[in-house]
Design an enzyme around this catalytic site. Structure first.
Site, PDB file in Angstrom:
ATOM      1  N   GLY A   3      42.344  26.540  27.337  1.00 40.73           N
ATOM      2  CA  GLY A   3      42.976  26.923  28.609  1.00 40.73           C
ATOM      3  C   GLY A   3      44.178  26.050  28.897  1.00 40.73           C
ATOM      4  N   GLY A  27      45.989  26.007  31.886  1.00 38.75           N
ATOM      5  CA  GLY A  27      46.322  25.949  33.313  1.00 38.75           C
ATOM      6  C   GLY A  27      46.463  24.492  33.731  1.00 38.75           C
ATOM      7  N   TYR A  28      46.186  24.218  35.011  1.00 38.49           N
ATOM      8  CA  TYR A  28      46.372  22.839  35.510  1.00 38.49           C
ATOM      9  C   TYR A  28      45.535  21.833  34.726  1.00 38.49           C
ATOM     10  N   LYS A  33      45.832  31.782  26.231  1.00 41.93           N
ATOM     11  CA  LYS A  33      46.067  33.222  26.064  1.00 41.93           C
ATOM     12  C   LYS A  33      47.540  33.544  25.870  1.00 41.93           C
ATOM     13  N   VAL A  64      40.164  32.850  23.792  1.00 37.05           N
ATOM     14  CA  VAL A  64      38.825  32.373  23.454  1.00 37.05           C
ATOM     15  C   VAL A  64      37.848  33.516  23.703  1.00 37.05           C
ATOM     16  N   GLU A 109      47.393  32.966  52.329  1.00 42.14           N
ATOM     17  CA  GLU A 109      48.723  32.725  51.730  1.00 42.14           C
ATOM     18  C   GLU A 109      49.362  34.043  51.298  1.00 42.14           C
ATOM     19  N   ASP A 132      38.453  24.702  37.541  1.00 42.09           N
ATOM     20  CA  ASP A 132      37.561  25.656  38.215  1.00 42.09           C
ATOM     21  C   ASP A 132      36.250  25.905  37.464  1.00 42.09           C
ATOM     22  N   ALA A 151      43.665  23.014  42.395  1.00 43.14           N
ATOM     23  CA  ALA A 151      44.584  22.477  41.392  1.00 43.14           C
ATOM     24  C   ALA A 151      44.658  20.955  41.525  1.00 43.14           C
ATOM     25  N   GLN A 152      44.618  20.515  42.785  1.00 41.42           N
ATOM     26  CA  GLN A 152      44.680  19.079  43.059  1.00 41.42           C
ATOM     27  C   GLN A 152      43.602  18.331  42.258  1.00 41.42           C
TER      28      GLN A 152
HETATM   29  P1  FAD Z   1      43.961  27.788  35.819  1.00 44.55           P
HETATM   30  O1  FAD Z   1      45.090  27.000  36.364  1.00 44.55           O
HETATM   31  O2  FAD Z   1      43.699  29.128  36.415  1.00 44.55           O
HETATM   32  O3  FAD Z   1      44.192  27.931  34.261  1.00 44.55           O
HETATM   33  C1  FAD Z   1      43.299  28.582  33.397  1.00 44.55           C
HETATM   34  C2  FAD Z   1      44.060  28.889  32.120  1.00 44.55           C
HETATM   35  O4  FAD Z   1      43.151  29.362  31.123  1.00 44.55           O
HETATM   36  C3  FAD Z   1      45.124  29.971  32.292  1.00 44.55           C
HETATM   37  O5  FAD Z   1      46.330  29.554  31.699  1.00 44.55           O
HETATM   38  C4  FAD Z   1      44.540  31.169  31.545  1.00 44.55           C
HETATM   39  O6  FAD Z   1      45.529  32.001  30.970  1.00 44.55           O
HETATM   40  C5  FAD Z   1      43.720  30.466  30.475  1.00 44.55           C
HETATM   41  N1  FAD Z   1      42.621  31.305  29.974  1.00 44.55           N
HETATM   42  C6  FAD Z   1      41.692  31.963  30.713  1.00 44.55           C
HETATM   43  N2  FAD Z   1      40.838  32.603  29.900  1.00 44.55           N
HETATM   44  C7  FAD Z   1      41.227  32.344  28.648  1.00 44.55           C
HETATM   45  C8  FAD Z   1      40.729  32.719  27.372  1.00 44.55           C
HETATM   46  N3  FAD Z   1      39.655  33.500  27.238  1.00 44.55           N
HETATM   47  N4  FAD Z   1      41.366  32.267  26.275  1.00 44.55           N
HETATM   48  C9  FAD Z   1      42.474  31.468  26.386  1.00 44.55           C
HETATM   49  N5  FAD Z   1      42.982  31.078  27.565  1.00 44.55           N
HETATM   50  C10 FAD Z   1      42.372  31.506  28.675  1.00 44.55           C
HETATM   51  N6  FAD Z   1      44.820  24.706  44.657  1.00 44.55           N
HETATM   52  C11 FAD Z   1      45.434  23.640  45.224  1.00 44.55           C
HETATM   53  O7  FAD Z   1      45.026  22.486  44.988  1.00 44.55           O
HETATM   54  N7  FAD Z   1      46.518  23.787  46.042  1.00 44.55           N
HETATM   55  C12 FAD Z   1      47.045  25.003  46.307  1.00 44.55           C
HETATM   56  O8  FAD Z   1      48.021  25.123  47.047  1.00 44.55           O
HETATM   57  C13 FAD Z   1      46.435  26.150  45.731  1.00 44.55           C
HETATM   58  N8  FAD Z   1      46.959  27.370  45.935  1.00 44.55           N
HETATM   59  C14 FAD Z   1      46.401  28.460  45.311  1.00 44.55           C
HETATM   60  C15 FAD Z   1      46.995  29.710  45.493  1.00 44.55           C
HETATM   61  C16 FAD Z   1      46.457  30.814  44.881  1.00 44.55           C
HETATM   62  C17 FAD Z   1      47.124  32.148  45.071  1.00 44.55           C
HETATM   63  C18 FAD Z   1      45.305  30.697  44.063  1.00 44.55           C
HETATM   64  C19 FAD Z   1      44.731  31.920  43.375  1.00 44.55           C
HETATM   65  C20 FAD Z   1      44.700  29.468  43.869  1.00 44.55           C
HETATM   66  C21 FAD Z   1      45.256  28.334  44.489  1.00 44.55           C
HETATM   67  N9  FAD Z   1      44.695  27.056  44.305  1.00 44.55           N
HETATM   68  C22 FAD Z   1      45.294  25.949  44.886  1.00 44.55           C
HETATM   69  C23 FAD Z   1      43.534  26.870  43.418  1.00 44.55           C
HETATM   70  C24 FAD Z   1      44.044  26.477  42.008  1.00 44.55           C
HETATM   71  O9  FAD Z   1      45.025  27.376  41.576  1.00 44.55           O
HETATM   72  C25 FAD Z   1      42.914  26.411  40.983  1.00 44.55           C
HETATM   73  O10 FAD Z   1      41.885  25.598  41.467  1.00 44.55           O
HETATM   74  C26 FAD Z   1      43.492  25.844  39.673  1.00 44.55           C
HETATM   75  O11 FAD Z   1      44.384  26.768  39.111  1.00 44.55           O
HETATM   76  C27 FAD Z   1      42.384  25.525  38.675  1.00 44.55           C
HETATM   77  O12 FAD Z   1      42.955  25.032  37.494  1.00 44.55           O
HETATM   78  P2  FAD Z   1      42.307  25.413  36.076  1.00 44.55           P
HETATM   79  O13 FAD Z   1      43.032  24.644  35.047  1.00 44.55           O
HETATM   80  O14 FAD Z   1      40.831  25.294  36.148  1.00 44.55           O
HETATM   81  O15 FAD Z   1      42.584  26.976  35.923  1.00 44.55           O
HETATM   82  P1  NAD Z   2      37.433  31.212  49.149  1.00 49.32           P
HETATM   83  O1  NAD Z   2      36.055  31.265  48.634  1.00 49.32           O
HETATM   84  O2  NAD Z   2      37.962  29.936  49.647  1.00 49.32           O
HETATM   85  O3  NAD Z   2      37.617  32.302  50.308  1.00 49.32           O
HETATM   86  C1  NAD Z   2      37.103  33.603  50.178  1.00 49.32           C
HETATM   87  C2  NAD Z   2      36.922  34.219  51.554  1.00 49.32           C
HETATM   88  O4  NAD Z   2      36.452  35.551  51.375  1.00 49.32           O
HETATM   89  C3  NAD Z   2      35.888  33.486  52.405  1.00 49.32           C
HETATM   90  O5  NAD Z   2      36.436  33.190  53.649  1.00 49.32           O
HETATM   91  C4  NAD Z   2      34.726  34.467  52.477  1.00 49.32           C
HETATM   92  O6  NAD Z   2      34.016  34.369  53.692  1.00 49.32           O
HETATM   93  C5  NAD Z   2      35.438  35.800  52.333  1.00 49.32           C
HETATM   94  N1  NAD Z   2      34.549  36.867  51.847  1.00 49.32           N
HETATM   95  C6  NAD Z   2      33.582  36.788  50.911  1.00 49.32           C
HETATM   96  N2  NAD Z   2      32.952  37.959  50.773  1.00 49.32           N
HETATM   97  C7  NAD Z   2      33.543  38.823  51.629  1.00 49.32           C
HETATM   98  C8  NAD Z   2      33.327  40.200  51.942  1.00 49.32           C
HETATM   99  N3  NAD Z   2      32.379  40.924  51.351  1.00 49.32           N
HETATM  100  N4  NAD Z   2      34.137  40.770  52.858  1.00 49.32           N
HETATM  101  C9  NAD Z   2      35.122  40.070  53.475  1.00 49.32           C
HETATM  102  N5  NAD Z   2      35.338  38.756  53.224  1.00 49.32           N
HETATM  103  C10 NAD Z   2      34.575  38.141  52.310  1.00 49.32           C
HETATM  104  O7  NAD Z   2      38.351  31.786  47.960  1.00 49.32           O
HETATM  105  P2  NAD Z   2      39.933  31.702  47.755  1.00 49.32           P
HETATM  106  O8  NAD Z   2      40.657  31.854  49.036  1.00 49.32           O
HETATM  107  O9  NAD Z   2      40.247  32.634  46.640  1.00 49.32           O
HETATM  108  O10 NAD Z   2      40.159  30.215  47.239  1.00 49.32           O
HETATM  109  C11 NAD Z   2      39.625  29.812  45.965  1.00 49.32           C
HETATM  110  C12 NAD Z   2      39.826  28.322  45.806  1.00 49.32           C
HETATM  111  O11 NAD Z   2      41.205  28.025  45.688  1.00 49.32           O
HETATM  112  C13 NAD Z   2      39.315  27.532  47.004  1.00 49.32           C
HETATM  113  O12 NAD Z   2      38.731  26.354  46.540  1.00 49.32           O
HETATM  114  C14 NAD Z   2      40.571  27.219  47.791  1.00 49.32           C
HETATM  115  O13 NAD Z   2      40.462  26.016  48.510  1.00 49.32           O
HETATM  116  C15 NAD Z   2      41.607  27.116  46.693  1.00 49.32           C
HETATM  117  N6  NAD Z   2      42.918  27.496  47.242  1.00 49.32           N
HETATM  118  C16 NAD Z   2      43.636  26.505  47.858  1.00 49.32           C
HETATM  119  C17 NAD Z   2      44.848  26.826  48.421  1.00 49.32           C
HETATM  120  C18 NAD Z   2      45.640  25.736  49.105  1.00 49.32           C
HETATM  121  O14 NAD Z   2      45.218  24.587  49.076  1.00 49.32           O
HETATM  122  N7  NAD Z   2      46.782  26.050  49.674  1.00 49.32           N
HETATM  123  C19 NAD Z   2      45.346  28.134  48.343  1.00 49.32           C
HETATM  124  C20 NAD Z   2      44.579  29.111  47.722  1.00 49.32           C
HETATM  125  C21 NAD Z   2      43.358  28.782  47.177  1.00 49.32           C
END
Ligand code: FAD
Ligand code: NAD
Length: 399
Positions: free
Chosen positions: A10, A12-13, A38, A81, A169, A296, A313-314
């Site tokens: 993977g 990602g972060y 990927k 994978v 967001e 994650d 991500a943090q």
């Molecule tokens: P990812 O960053 O998702 O990376 C996983 C990687 O694995 C990807 O590159 C993917 O392509 C690869 N991969 C997956 N499956 C396979 C496979 N089978 N084979 C090969 N490669 C594969 N967190 C914060 O701290 N601050 C934020 O502001 C914040 N904002 C967010 C906003 C959004 C819209 C979302 C969806 C999440 C946000 N998060 C934030 C949460 C954060 O993005 C995740 O917690 C973080 O990305 C986790 O890092 P990771 O390395 O586990 O996974």
């Molecule tokens: P989350 O689990 O934080 O939020 C999902 C929301 O969906 C919850 O409020 C839950 O009550 C609701 N929900 C669940 N089932 C439902 C249903 N059947 N009908 C309606 N609502 C329902 O998930 P997320 O927002 O995708 O965040 C995932 C992770 O990424 C979290 O850890 C979050 O902190 C992190 N994240 C952080 C940031 C940031 O720091 N700016 C931004 C995006 C995501």
């Protein structure tokens, strides 16, 4: 003697940062490091909601992997994978097979659908460049159809299921994008509905009440509707059914109702909770001394609150630093360190120039919070590629 093989799954972060740290921590004669991802690019998952809404082009969000890692020190394999054979120290890819001495699992998350009928088949999710490109194009096409196909309301209704940080967001970006789409496709703004549906009694459950109120007021003023205390029960191609029996018709349904660890971890036979492994304090897989888990896919407990830390991500970035040092210690017989997250705060964007956040005990609103979010994003770019990366991909206009 052959060099120990370190395999990172993977990019990602957690994965890319592990590769960056290991190439710094270890000399090229000390280990053979391989990163499997990927795609040939890394993407910032934390920016995907902007790409999904169409407020930021996805090329800004993705970074070619060879721009981040030193290809002389890390072998990069672009492949998917398929299976982790934990007891044989082997990983099966779609097109190859790799062995390892040390493994880092950083495969990110899958959407958590809680078994809700029709969700997997009919809702979009914000999880990769490919998935968000589809959302952006689908919204555009639905708006384009509106005046050609009898002005059906559902074509310009967008349902966002879940008002956690991802949902909030995303609707913040939609609040900016919808007026542009209306101008482009000759649709009165008041006809368009963006409905954010949340099961809990409030949006952003558990977050600071004053900041939540600010977010709701701000987003409602910009045309977002909220339905709280309203779980989604079923999802159909043309809309959702709520737990109270009501139906809302919409051609675009985006599920932001939560995440679970990548399915491959559970399928490998590791013990998981919502697909995440409760790792040891040094981030190793319980019972597997040579396997580390980051991001994650890993579950770590906030002992003060007695519950898991939300996956962010943090945390993934910080874990990569610990994993880099621990693999070095493991190879050289040094002391392993415990992972202690240093949570700096949470900042969530609400669209252009708007955000909410809590950094330490300080609450941030509006333009200040938005500027802070950009600083956080730019800091990450600095960590993976120094000043040139910040200049190339950063959000340089803070206000
Ligand atoms: P990812 O960053 O998702 O990376 C996983 C990687 O694995 C990807 O590159 C993917 O392509 C690869 N991969 C997956 N499956 C396979 C496979 N089978 N084979 C090969 N490669 C594969 N967190 C914060 O701290 N601050 C934020 O502001 C914040 N904002 C967010 C906003 C959004 C819209 C979302 C969806 C999440 C946000 N998060 C934030 C949460 C954060 O993005 C995740 O917690 C973080 O990305 C986790 O890092 P990771 O390395 O586990 O996974
Ligand atoms: P989350 O689990 O934080 O939020 C999902 C929301 O969906 C919850 O409020 C839950 O009550 C609701 N929900 C669940 N089932 C439902 C249903 N059947 N009908 C309606 N609502 C329902 O998930 P997320 O927002 O995708 O965040 C995932 C992770 O990424 C979290 O850890 C979050 O902190 C992190 N994240 C952080 C940031 C940031 O720091 N700016 C931004 C995006 C995501």
């Amino acid at each position: 003697m052959s060099k120990p093989k370190i395999l990172i799954l993977g990019g990602g972060y957690g994965g890319i940062m592990s590769a960056v740290r290991l190439q710094k921590e270890l000399g090229s004669d000390e280990a053979e490091i391989t990163l499997v991802n990927k795609h040939n690019y890394h993407y910032q998952t934390t920016w995907l909601h902007e790409n999904a809404a169409g407020t930021l082009h996805h090329d800004k969000t993705r970074i070619m992997i060879d721009n981040i890692i030193d290809m002389n020190k890390v072998n990069f394999v672009q492949d998917s994978v398929v299976e982790i054979k934990k007891d044989e120290k082997r990983v099966i890819l779609e097109n190859a097979e790799l062995t390892y001495d040390y493994l880092i699992i950083a495969l990110g998350s899958d959407p958590e659908t809680f078994g809700i009928q029709g969700l997997k088949e009919n809702a979009f999710s914000i999880r990769s460049i490919n998935s968000v490109r589809k959302i952006r194009e689908h919204i555009d096409y639905s708006f384009a159809r509106y005046n050609n196909e009898g002005q059906k309301d559902e074509l310009i209704t967008i349902i966002v299921g879940g008002a956690g940080f991802t949902g909030i967001e995303f609707v913040g970006e939609l609040a900016d994008r919808v007026p542009e789409l209306c101008r482009e496709y000759d649709i009165p703004r008041e006809k368009v509905r963006v409905v954010n549906i949340e099961a809990a009694p409030t949006v952003l459950p558990g977050f600071d009440e004053e900041l939540v109120e600010y977010a709701i007021n701000n987003l409602e003023r910009r045309g977002i509707e909220f339905l709280v205390n309203t779980p989604i029960k079923e999802c159909h191609p043309d809309g959702v059914v709520l737990a109270n029996g009501d139906e809302i018709k919409a051609s675009t349904i985006v599920w932001t109702g939560g995440v679970r660890g990548n399915h491959l971890v559970e399928e490998a036979g590791f013990e998981t909770m919502r697909g995440r492994v409760k790792v040891d304090k040094d981030l190793r897989m319980p019972g597997y001394d040579y396997i580390f888990v980051a991001g994650d896919c890993a579950l770590i407990i906030d002992e003060a609150a007695n519950r898991p830390y939300p996956p962010t991500a943090q945390i993934a970035i910080q874990q990569a630093y610990t994993i880099g040092r621990n693999i070095k210690a493991l190879m050289n017989g040094g002391k392993m360190e415990e992972f202690k997250p240093d949570i700096k705060g949470t900042v969530a964007s609400l669209g252009k120039g708007e955000a909410i956040g809590k950094v330490g005990n300080k609450k941030l609103f509006g333009a200040t919070a938005s500027a802070m979010k950009k600083v956080i994003d730019n800091r990450y770019l600095f960590l993976i590629g120094g000043v040139p990366m910040v200049i190339k991909k950063g959000k340089l206009k803070l206000f």
